[in-house]
Design a protein around this motif. Structure first.
Motif, mmCIF file in Angstrom:
data_model
loop_
_atom_site.group_PDB
_atom_site.id
_atom_site.type_symbol
_atom_site.label_atom_id
_atom_site.label_comp_id
_atom_site.label_asym_id
_atom_site.label_seq_id
_atom_site.Cartn_x
_atom_site.Cartn_y
_atom_site.Cartn_z
ATOM 1 N N ASP A 31 0.956 -1.176 -0.025
ATOM 2 C CA ASP A 31 0.168 0.158 -0.158
ATOM 3 C C ASP A 31 0.936 1.258 -0.076
ATOM 4 O O ASP A 31 0.590 2.234 -0.636
ATOM 5 C CB ASP A 31 -0.880 0.179 1.127
ATOM 6 N N TYR B 153 3.951 1.592 -0.851
ATOM 7 C CA TYR B 153 4.853 1.749 -2.187
ATOM 8 C C TYR B 153 3.444 2.252 -3.308
ATOM 9 O O TYR B 153 3.908 3.096 -4.200
ATOM 10 C CB TYR B 153 5.261 0.530 -2.837
ATOM 11 N N GLU B 154 2.493 1.550 -3.556
ATOM 12 C CA GLU B 154 1.526 2.112 -4.329
ATOM 13 C C GLU B 154 1.058 3.546 -4.329
ATOM 14 O O GLU B 154 0.720 4.088 -5.230
ATOM 15 C CB GLU B 154 0.052 1.231 -4.315
ATOM 16 N N LYS B 155 0.981 4.178 -3.154
ATOM 17 C CA LYS B 155 0.632 5.535 -2.931
ATOM 18 C C LYS B 155 1.916 6.274 -3.197
ATOM 19 O O LYS B 155 1.666 7.625 -3.608
ATOM 20 C CB LYS B 155 0.182 5.512 -1.391
ATOM 21 N N LYS C 77 6.330 -4.491 -10.307
ATOM 22 C CA LYS C 77 5.062 -5.230 -10.534
ATOM 23 C C LYS C 77 4.959 -6.388 -9.493
ATOM 24 O O LYS C 77 6.281 -7.054 -9.559
ATOM 25 C CB LYS C 77 4.776 -5.592 -11.718
#
Length: 88
Positions: free
Chosen positions: A57, A59-61, A87
């Protein structure tokens, strides 16, 4: 765990992107994913590819993988290299 030990026979099936597995050649994986063979320098080691679920989470933000790299560097006493893949 996405990938760990591979026997030479298993690694060869995916070597150089055969069958879309994207593995390096056996020779490139000695002392890495193929743990029981020494590399060309006579060294032995082990590689494992993992997903750190609690970090996904963040990293995705942020797109910031370096925070995890620094945490590992500061808290894991022995490692030789790290690679980060964007990925899962």
């Amino acid at each position: 765990i996405r990938s760990g030990y591979r026997s030479p026979a298993v690694n060869a099936k995916g070597a150089e992107n055969k069958n879309q597995y994207n593995c390096s050649s056996n020779e490139s994986n000695y002392a890495h994913h193929i743990w029981d063979y020494k590399d060309k320098n006579g060294e032995i080691g082990a590689t494992a590819c993992i997903v750190v679920n609690s970090f996904v989470d963040y990293y995705e933000k942020t797109g910031d993988w370096q925070a995890l790299a620094w945490w590992i560097h500061d808290n894991v006493p022995a490692y030789s290299s790290m690679y980060f893949f964007p990925k899962l």
